[in-house]
Scaffold this motif. Structure first.
Motif, short mmCIF file in Angstrom:
data_model
loop_
_atom_site.label_atom_id
_atom_site.label_comp_id
_atom_site.label_asym_id
_atom_site.label_seq_id
_atom_site.Cartn_x
_atom_site.Cartn_y
_atom_site.Cartn_z
N ILE A 97 -5.87 7.36 -2.43
CA ILE A 97 -6.96 7.65 -3.30
C ILE A 97 -8.08 7.58 -2.42
CG2 ILE A 97 -6.87 5.05 -3.52
CD1 ILE A 97 -8.44 6.43 -6.21
N ARG A 125 -7.18 5.27 0.65
CA ARG A 125 -6.20 4.14 0.82
C ARG A 125 -4.90 4.77 0.32
NH1 ARG A 125 -7.27 -2.04 -1.41
NH2 ARG A 125 -5.59 -3.04 -0.46
N ILE A 126 -3.84 4.47 0.89
CA ILE A 126 -2.63 4.99 0.57
C ILE A 126 -2.12 4.17 -0.50
CG2 ILE A 126 -0.20 5.50 1.23
CD1 ILE A 126 -1.15 6.34 3.85
N VAL A 127 -1.68 4.74 -1.66
CA VAL A 127 -1.01 3.87 -2.76
C VAL A 127 0.46 4.12 -3.10
CG1 VAL A 127 -3.37 3.35 -3.83
CG2 VAL A 127 -2.19 5.70 -4.40
#
Ligand SMILES: Cc1cc2nc3c(=O)[nH]c(=O)nc-3n(C[C@H](O)[C@H](O)[C@H](O)COP(=O)(O)OP(=O)(O)OC[C@H]3O[C@@H](n4cnc5c(N)ncnc54)[C@H](O)[C@@H]3O)c2cc1C
Lengths: 272, 614
Positions: free
Chosen positions: B143, B126-128
């Motif tokens: 992540i 997932r893009i954070v």
């Protein structure tokens, strides 16, 4: 509505062990789960365990009875995906604090003695930080890359639909294939042992190939669905990661009910 | 460079950074669902170095993990068709029959195509955070199972459905409808094998979930998941899985270079530079149409047009977040308003959206120009080659309307008066005198439908007939829509409320206090009273008294019954909160909120409550 702040215990993974722990101590526990599914290590992995074990705690017995009443469990065999709605209902009715679709980013010691941990996570609300005093990591792979690999076997399972012949294999074969019956006569589970680094696309293709070459007794079956979690076999032990932080993968239990009981016992004994 | 992140309760926060990127890709696609999967495959097939990131461990999103195993309308054509053919072959060989396509076979076929084209896949990731130079996106923080990584890209595509990456980047967006901030309902879809066939169940609908509230998102998953509980499971009804995707129909809708709005579309304002088309009806799963926008109520309630399909040309600008470079969207978070998002979201179109975006990105990157500077003619030629952009298109609304007066009159007399009512609305002054003339016998169908058409033109001459419809509780339900038609009574209540007709206040209050009034009638009467009171201060005391009598009663009960489902959702607090907001605006004291327990709200009620608090 779930509130986020400071918690005595953080459980990583909405596994049956975490559910047991949260059931025993609903006020104290927050559970973070990356997927949208409870019991990912059994229901998500299509892993039916090693032959059902009778539950031992009152809460475990209640769950076992419910599974039997709903025809999810009989004669030691599970219709494993149907655990999912039962557990959603349990979480909802008991008001347990679960955050699904939530990724753990980092875990840092709070500094000083007994100051617990600061945990950063990310979900639809964005980046959040909480403080916790104890951590139980129940995930199979170890959350946030913090736990080293100790598993002994990695497997991808599929649920099969259709009737197997009477001479269907009862256990693992030399080719790394395992086959387990489900609750219903037209339900079974087909698993392939994988190398440690096998990725999802390769694992699925290998499983498909193995099924294509399945034993004659399984010819009448089709693949109902493939798992969305790998199953990892672990030695059955608690491993301390740091002070007040242990890794106890729920998938190390032989059976879903044993995993649930394991969480309850942990709450009642070691972390009472 | 700066790192942009989304922090709970603070929103977008940026901090200066000097990132050490591990790799650079031409194209990173976040979310590999209907749109993202095809964007990734298209990008890779066009020679870009590509990375696809998804929270799940498979491709296909709603069409696979989400269990939505069928196409709803759309216009055929595009690279997805070859993948569907391959999926059919895999399904035939390995999976039980059922559905339009088999979700498992489909994700295998997508993955095969992606890997075959050289795309890299990062699942359960997932893009954070998003790295930016000014307003240009340079890379992502994400992540993965191996931990946090920083990776650079030349183009980032947000195909998460909910627009999460655009949110992190700081792009402008809207969420939900104006009245209460609530998006369309979600459905937590399970997959079963029933009688030997693979099937999914779109049980319509769990409730509403806010895509930017992590706790509600999670509660929604749990709540929706309980719907799959059975007294007994059996050989003939086996559950396969549930909850792989939460089943949201609407999340963030970004503000694009071009943002498509239903009201503009219905006014005939459409692009002549489409990159793909949607073709569907305004497929709302919302059950309380009385709280939708005027445009939606005109369409769904007055014309009763749930089910009338129309084609919508979508330009590239609807996938370019306004004010940003190096980032595009694909999928249902594209730049449409809440109203139009109920139509422009179906799988065929979303796949074509992914193809169009990746084609544009590839052409722009290969020419080393911003995607905004791409020649439309060149892009369209490429998209025509794969038929992503079709040669012929199904009709727009305008093309389905009767043109001459006789046809309109005949339509108003029929059981399918929607197109005639709408045609009259579009013609306005040209037909007004005929509509006036047709009002003469107020108890006939043409008069009543003419009154609806005049109501759409805000013509006060419609009011006597509208009042009559309300007073007589006209039971008529037209057949203009495919499935869900609106009562003429509700249309009249809506129009009288919109025209602030104080003469209907007593009748509307009576309808509300009648326990026999079904929820739609109750809601339209409620909504009419709020509008009339809002515009006619002298009516406020009477309206407030009625609302207080009905809604403050301890035994007041109203539940939202789902059109096509077995479930009811309590709604008492919804009406109390909505009424309290209005009475507060009117400075009229009340005890409505004394009967609302914020800890016991349904998700829909919590949405309204949060909207008001903001
Ligand atoms: C219940 C329901 C029923 C429907 N029925 C139909 C139908 O019958 N026919 C039809 O044509 N259309 C139907 N639709 C509409 C259609 O399926 C969707 O609008 C469409 O699939 C959306 O495509 P998308 O690519 O935008 O999103 P999706 O296909 O949902 O894909 C989004 C992807 O992004 C991933 N993702 C989300 N967040 C993140 C993140 N933060 N990081 C990384 N990855 C992320 C998800 O895992 C998913 O794979 C239905 C939709 C719903 C919800």
């Amino acid at each position: 509505m779930t509130r986020i702040d400071e918690y005595p215990i953080l459980a990583l993974g909405a596994t049956l062990t975490a559910l047991g722990l949260a059931t025993a101590r609903p006020e104290d526990i927050l559970v973070l789960e990356s997927s949208g599914c409870p019991a990912p290590e059994f229901a998500g992995a299509f892993y039916v365990g090693e032959g059902a074990v009778a539950a031992g705690t009152p809460q475990g017995i209640a769950l076992e009875n419910e599974l039997k009443e709903r025809d999810i469990l009989a004669d030691g065999h599970y219709h494993i995906p149907a655990l999912i709605p039962v557990l959603y209902q349990h979480i909802k009715n008991a008001g347990l604090r679960f955050l699904f679709w939530t990724d753990t980013l980092s875990i840092k010691a709070g500094g000083g003695a007994d100051s617990g941990y600061e945990v950063d996570f990310f979900n639809a609300s964005g980046h959040q930080r909480i403080k916790v005093h104890k951590i139980l990591d129940t995930t199979s792979a170890g959350a946030a890359g913090t736990v080293s690999r100790r598993w002994t076997e990695k497997r991808l399972w599929a649920m099969l639909h259709g009737c197997a012949g009477a001479d269907a294999p009862a256990s693992a074969t030399a080719a790394g294939i395992d086959w387990k019956p489900g609750r219903f006569s037209n339900e079974s589970y087909f698993g392939l042992r994988l190398d440690a680094d096998t990725n999802w696309p390769d694992a699925r293709q290998l499983l498909l190939d193995a099924w294509r070459k399945r034993p004659a007794a399984l010819k009448g079956t089709r693949i109902a669905a493939m798992a969305t979690e790998f199953h990892y076999s672990y030695p059955r032990e608690f491993v301390p990661v740091a002070a007040d932080w242990i890794h106890r993968p729920s998938s190390s239990y032989a059976d879903p009910l044993a995993a649930f009981d394991g969480g309850i016992t942990l709450a009642a004994e070691e972390w009472a | 460079m700066k790192l942009s992140t989304w922090i709970a309760e603070r929103g977008v926060v940026t901090e200066p950074v000097e990132p050490q990127f591990d790799t650079t890709y031409d194209l990173i696609v976040a979310g590999l669902g209907s749109a993202g999967a095809i964007a990734l495959i298209t990008g890779a097939q066009r020679g870009l170095t590509t990375l696809g990131i998804d929270k799940l461990c498979m491709m296909g999103g709603s069409g696979t993990a989400g269990g939505i195993a069928s196409y709803y309308w759309g216009v055929g054509g595009g690279v997805y068709e070859a993948i569907d053919t391959r999926a059919e072959a895999i399904a035939e060989e390995c999976f039980p029959p059922g559905g339009k396509f088999h979700p498992e076979a489909r994700h295998l076929a997508l993955e095969e195509a992606a890997v075959g084209a050289g795309a890299e896949l990062a699942y359960t990731s997932r893009i954070v955070g998003v790295f930016m130079e000014g307003t240009r996106v340079r890379g992502i923080r994400w992540i993965s199972p191996a931990g946090i990584r920083d990776t650079a890209c030349r183009m980032l595509v947000d195909a998460t459905g909910d627009g999460e990456v655009c949110g992190i980047t700081g792009c402008a967006f809207i969420h939900g409808r104006e009245f209460d901030g609530i998006p369309q309902p979600y459905s937590h879809v399970p997959c079963w094998i029933k009688d030997g066939r693979h099937t999914s169940q779109n049980f319509d609908a769990a409730s509403t979930v806010c895509a930017i509230d992590g706790a509600q998102y999670s509660d929604g998953i749990v709540h929706g998941g309980t719907y799959h509980l059975r007294d007994k499971y059996s050989e003939t009804e086996k559950l396969l899985y549930a909850g792989r995707l939460p089943g949201l129909r609407e999340g963030r809708l970004i503000t694009g270079d071009t943002t498509l709005r239903l009201r503009d579309y219905l006014a005939g304002e459409m692009t002549d530079r489409p990159v793909f088309y949607e073709y569907a009806n305004l497929d709302t799963h919302t059950q309380d149409w009385a709280f939708e926008s005027d445009t939606v109520q005109e369409w769904l309630t007055v014309a009763s047009f749930w089910g009338l399909n129309f084609s919508v040309p979508v330009p590239l600008g609807a996938m370019i977040p306004k004010g940003f470079e190096g980032i595009m969207t694909a999928g249902r978070c594209l730049a449409v308003d809440h109203d139009l998002s109920q139509a422009v979201r179906m799988q065929r179109a979303m796949q074509q959206c992914g193809e169009a975006v990746a084609t544009a990105a590839a052409m722009a990157l290969q020419k080393n120009i911003p995607v905004r500077e791409l020649s439309y003619e060149e892009l369209a030629a490429e998209l025509r080659r794969t038929r992503c952009l079709p040669e012929s298109v199904p009709p727009t609304v305008e093309e389905q309307l009767p043109a001459d007066v006789d046809a309109i009159r005949a339509g108003l007399e029929s059981d399918n008066p929607g197109t005639a009512i709408w045609a009259a609305r579009q013609q306005g002054d040209t037909i007004r005198r005929h509509l006036h003339a047709w009002l003469e016998s107020p108890d006939t169908a043409p008069a009543r439908n003419a009154a609806l058409a005049l109501g759409l033109l805000n013509d006060p001459e419609a009011l006597p007939v509208l009042r009559r419809i309300i007073r007589q509780r006209d039971p008529y339900i037209p057949e203009s829509g495919r499935k869900l038609n609106a009562r003429r009574l509700c249309a009249a209540l809506y129009l009288a409320g919109r025209m602030s007709d104080s003469a209907v206040v007593d009748d509307a209050a009576t309808l509300m206090s009648d326990p026999e009034s079904e929820l739609d009638i109750f809601s339209y009467a409620f909504s009419a009273l709020l509008r009339i009171g809002g515009n006619q201060p002298e009516t406020r005391t009477a309206i407030a008294n009625s609302l207080r009598t009905i809604l403050e009663a301890p035994d007041f009960q109203r539940s939202l019954s789902k059109h096509r489902s077995r479930f009811n959702e309590p709604s008492e607090a919804y009406f109390r909160i909505a009424a309290a907001r209005e009475l507060d605006r009117w400075n009229i004291p009340h005890a409505l909120m004394d009967r609302v327990d914020p800890a016991k709200l349904t998700m829909r009620e919590a949405g309204l409550y949060r909207h008001i608090k903001q």
